[in-house]
Motif scaffolding. Structure first.
Motif, PDB file in Angstrom:
ATOM      1  N   VAL A 357     -24.618 -23.412   6.265  1.00 54.38           N
ATOM      2  CA  VAL A 357     -25.883 -23.121   6.504  1.00 54.38           C
ATOM      3  C   VAL A 357     -24.806 -21.541   7.933  1.00 54.38           C
ATOM      4  O   VAL A 357     -24.852 -20.565   8.079  1.00 54.38           O
ATOM      5  CB  VAL A 357     -26.246 -23.327   7.480  1.00 54.38           C
ATOM      6  N   ALA A 358     -23.707 -22.398   7.888  1.00 54.47           N
ATOM      7  CA  ALA A 358     -23.295 -20.871   8.870  1.00 54.47           C
ATOM      8  C   ALA A 358     -22.589 -20.279   8.145  1.00 54.47           C
ATOM      9  O   ALA A 358     -22.595 -18.840   8.599  1.00 54.47           O
ATOM     10  CB  ALA A 358     -21.682 -22.110   9.359  1.00 54.47           C
ATOM     11  N   ALA A 359     -22.126 -20.898   7.370  1.00 56.96           N
ATOM     12  CA  ALA A 359     -21.570 -19.186   6.073  1.00 56.96           C
ATOM     13  C   ALA A 359     -22.642 -18.084   6.059  1.00 56.96           C
ATOM     14  O   ALA A 359     -22.545 -16.848   5.876  1.00 56.96           O
ATOM     15  CB  ALA A 359     -21.256 -19.724   4.599  1.00 56.96           C
ATOM     16  N   LEU A 360     -24.022 -18.607   5.886  1.00 56.70           N
ATOM     17  CA  LEU A 360     -25.281 -17.774   5.552  1.00 56.70           C
ATOM     18  C   LEU A 360     -25.278 -16.426   6.878  1.00 56.70           C
ATOM     19  O   LEU A 360     -25.008 -15.524   7.012  1.00 56.70           O
ATOM     20  CB  LEU A 360     -26.476 -18.484   5.428  1.00 56.70           C
ATOM     21  N   THR A 361     -25.144 -18.157   8.283  1.00 61.36           N
ATOM     22  CA  THR A 361     -25.771 -17.155   9.516  1.00 61.36           C
ATOM     23  C   THR A 361     -24.151 -16.241   9.276  1.00 61.36           C
ATOM     24  O   THR A 361     -24.801 -14.971  10.443  1.00 61.36           O
ATOM     25  CB  THR A 361     -25.154 -17.681  10.373  1.00 61.36           C
ATOM     26  N   SER A 362     -22.928 -15.910   9.326  1.00 62.11           N
ATOM     27  CA  SER A 362     -22.135 -15.034   9.663  1.00 62.11           C
ATOM     28  C   SER A 362     -21.974 -14.088   8.575  1.00 62.11           C
ATOM     29  O   SER A 362     -22.070 -13.051   8.984  1.00 62.11           O
ATOM     30  CB  SER A 362     -20.714 -15.795   9.139  1.00 62.11           C
ATOM     31  N   LEU A 363     -23.019 -14.296   7.229  1.00 59.86           N
ATOM     32  CA  LEU A 363     -22.952 -13.874   5.848  1.00 59.86           C
ATOM     33  C   LEU A 363     -24.051 -12.117   6.561  1.00 59.86           C
ATOM     34  O   LEU A 363     -24.168 -10.991   6.579  1.00 59.86           O
ATOM     35  CB  LEU A 363     -23.598 -13.748   5.179  1.00 59.86           C
TER      36      LEU A 363
END
Length: 707
Positions: A357-363
């Motif tokens: 989820v953290a990766a999604l928000t960063s992307l």
């Protein structure tokens, strides 16, 4: 405090190494202390030596951690407490603070009261969360999932608020001690605090941000020095909470030479791991003083005291995130946990959902504060579907719930469930459906990243039903659920299922049938598998194990014996075993040892097979497995004595002693830990004095009758 000269520094380093050697003598093979009174004295002297490195700021923090370690181990020793208070006073004097008479230890005690209050209220609010059962309707499941999300979001907001208040309290105390700040600055939390996922036992990852333009002032260097000493005092107050384990401060003399990352060999059991600053290991250092020592992995230093527009220069978020994602594969973690009977909550449960989820928000450059808010923002921006938003929210909520339950129960930042069946603990936390659903969502997220769907698709849509539901059901031991799904699979088998996947599902089904005492069904599948997997040695071992077990349970003991001997023969023909194959062989050894539950081998016959296989597996690089081999040798030798075969007993006892010697175990040290070490000596001495009478041991016949 006075700064040590070069010659003094060399003498101190030699003394540090000598103290580290002394500490090793009062620790067992796992680095756990066996005499905390002696180790307390060693830590106290090590801390005093580090205090002499003043004004080096990192050394002073290390000194505080070591002196606190001494106090934790022997709180009745007034000298240790006095030495700690003297260090705190000397730090304030070196920093030239305004309030020199401040007692940092007392401040830490006051902070601890606030922390205990936060923990008590968290425990009260954590109780009563619903558990989700398989037997509920789809609408009931979703309703309870939504309830879990709501309650956990509220609880995480509460913890985040209280944790922030505590850190703000320490910050204001430090500012008063130091005197008026030369400029405006802010302490900014990172990691789980920034995402709203903090726990009452989490470490504090943070940096100091300055207003833009401060870096151009003439007194900029003095501003930095003020903030560096501010950070030292802040960290010492946190260390004085006595929840900072010694390995956290990365003492060079305690570095394990076998590890390339410089990690300590010490396993600090007496210190309860809780609220501390981020560690000083090369991969951590998320604190204002940053990374002050270059390493082979990261040959540069960083300082997390910067102006706001340079924040991206030092947070290193995406490289770390990318590295974590590359190393994370949730179902391989599940297998590892299952084989080790030890579940890493942080890696397998918490990170398997929150990290993605953290990766999604960063992307997607979503900057909302908490993870729950970020998911809602992605939904509003139409980056994810409504169903995906619900699943992500439940995965984050359930992950945080599990981590909180484990930490609160252990009263420390303990990331492992060490019980024989950690899967049942997870089911106890979340319910059967809740636990399986969490892993299904994590697996679906994993696949979405592997296939680059998070980037290639305009709107991300994941399903709660992952391809590997069979693996997850098997992992949790839900064999009734598994077999019900398996019957549906046989009836509606998808046309695109690969042969390897079909084999995997059938092998899991064979295990499920066996665990439910349906041995004929299990044997039937194993027989089918036997004709499919001849080219895959890893699966072949598993299938042959399964056939042998089923035959034994069905009373066909001679045929069971034949398959067991084939497994052993296949192992002996291999020149080298990979990690997965080695695990399967060791599993075979375990099965052979359990005569009444496995292959029909006698107790002693199984032990001799176990010895032979251990010798062939060649686990010399792993001390624990090597000691297992020695134990197998000596138990076998002991059994031979009981059978009267003293010549053979002496051979195996001598081999056991050789393995012990290779592990650098002295007789005195080993005897203090376990009487087992003395068995080879008993065997050898008995062989010398007893008459060698009676028949020679005939493997697999005489011993079976005895046992």
């Amino acid at each position: 405090m006075t700064c040590a000269s070069a010659s003094d520094a060399d003498r101190m380093w030699q003394r540090q190494r000598e103290l580290a050697r002394q500490l090793r003598t009062v620790c067992d093979d796992e680095g756990k202390e066996t005499d905390t009174i002696k180790s307390a004295s060693i830590f106290n002297e090590m801390g005093s030596l580090y205090s002499m490195k003043s004004p080096d700021k990192i050394s002073l923090i290390r000194s505080a951690a070591l002196l606190n370690a001494a106090v934790i181990r022997q709180p009745s020793n007034k000298k240790y407490e006095k030495d700690l208070k003297k260090l705190c006073h000397d730090i304030l004097a070196t920093a030239k603070v305004e309030q020199l008479d401040t007692d940092l230890v007392t401040i830490s005690c006051d902070v601890m009261k606030l922390i205990n209050g936060m923990r008590k209220k968290t425990k009260e609010r954590l109780n009563g969360l619903p558990k989700i059962s398989y037997d509920m309707t789809a609408s009931e499941k979703k309703r309870l999932e939504t309830r879990v999300v709501s309650k956990m979001q509220s609880l995480q907001d509460f913890i985040t608020e209280k944790y922030t208040e505590i850190m703000r309290y320490i910050s204001r105390k430090c500012e008063r001690i130091m005197g008026g700040a030369p400029c405006k600055f802010s302490i900014t939390g990172m990691g789980s605090l920034a995402r709203g996922e903090i726990t009452p036992y989490s470490d504090f990852e943070h940096c100091i941000l300055l207003k833009e333009g401060v870096q151009y002032r003439e007194n900029y260097q003095s501003i930095l020095e003020y903030l560096r000493w501010f950070s030292v005092i802040f960290n010492v107050i946190v260390v004085n909470l006595q929840e900072t384990i010694v390995p956290c401060v990365n003492i060079p003399s305690l570095a394990d030479p076998k590890k390339t990352d410089g990690s300590s060999w010490l396993f600090d059991v007496p210190t309860k791991c809780g609220i501390s600053f981020d560690g000083m290991k090369f991969f951590a250092c998320k604190m204002p003083l940053g990374r002050t020592e270059k390493t082979q992995q990261k040959p540069w230093t960083t300082e997390l005291i910067r102006s706001k527009n340079k924040k991206g220069h030092f947070m290193e978020l995406m490289p770390v995130l990318q590295e974590d994602l590359e190393n994370l594969e949730v179902l391989s973690s599940i297998y590892h946990a299952e084989s080790k009977k030890k579940l890493d909550i942080k890696r397998v449960v918490y990170r398997s959902s929150t990290l993605f989820v953290a990766a999604l928000t960063s992307l997607h450059a979503v900057v909302e504060g908490s993870t729950f808010s970020a998911i809602n923002q992605m939904l509003e921006n139409k980056l994810i579907t409504e169903e995906t938003a619900h699943l992500l929210s439940y995965a984050v909520a359930a992950s945080c719930q599990v981590r909180l339950l484990v930490y609160m129960k252990e009263q420390s930042q303990d990331d492992h469930i060490n019980k024989d069946m950690p899967q049942q603990t997870l089911i106890g936390f979340l319910g059967e459906w809740g636990a399986v659903s969490l892993f299904q969502i994590a697996d679906a997220l994993n696949k979405a990243f592997i296939k680059a769907e998070v980037v290639c698709k305009a709107v991300l849509c994941i399903s709660s039903k992952a391809d590997r539901e069979f693996s997850i059901l098997s992992f949790f031991g839900l064999y009734d659920r598994f077999l019900a799904q398996y019957q549906r699979y046989l009836k509606f088998r998808p046309a695109n299922v690969s042969s390897s996947e079909d084999i995997f599902i059938k092998e899991s089904a064979a295990t499920a049938y066996y665990m439910k005492d349906q041995f004929e069904n299990s044997l039937s599948i194993h027989r089918w598998l036997e004709g499919q997997v001849t080219k895959n040695s890893f699966i072949t071992l598993s299938v042959m194990n399964g056939i042998a077990r089923c035959l034994y349970q069905l009373g066909e003991k001679s045929e069971s014996r034949r398959y067991t001997e084939e497994v052993k023969l296949k192992v002996s023909q291999k020149s080298k075993l990979g990690d997965d194959e080695k695990q399967k062989v060791l599993e075979t050894i375990h099965n052979m040892d359990e005569a009444e539950h496995g292959h029909g081998l006698s107790m002693l016959g199984g032990l001799l097979d176990m010895v032979d296989l251990h010798l062939h597996v060649n686990v010399d690089d792993k001390p624990k497995e090597k000691l297992e081999k020695a134990n197998a040798l000596e138990v076998w030798a002991f059994g031979l004595v009981e059978l009267g075969d003293h010549d053979s007993a002496m051979v195996y006892a001598t081999k056991a002693l050789k393995v012990f010697a290779e592990q650098n175990l002295t007789e005195k040290k080993a005897a203090s830990q376990s009487e087992i070490y003395l068995w080879p000596y008993y065997v050898i001495s008995t062989a010398h004095v007893k008459n060698k009478v009676g028949p020679r041991y005939v493997r697999h016949s005489t011993a079976r009758d005895i046992c």
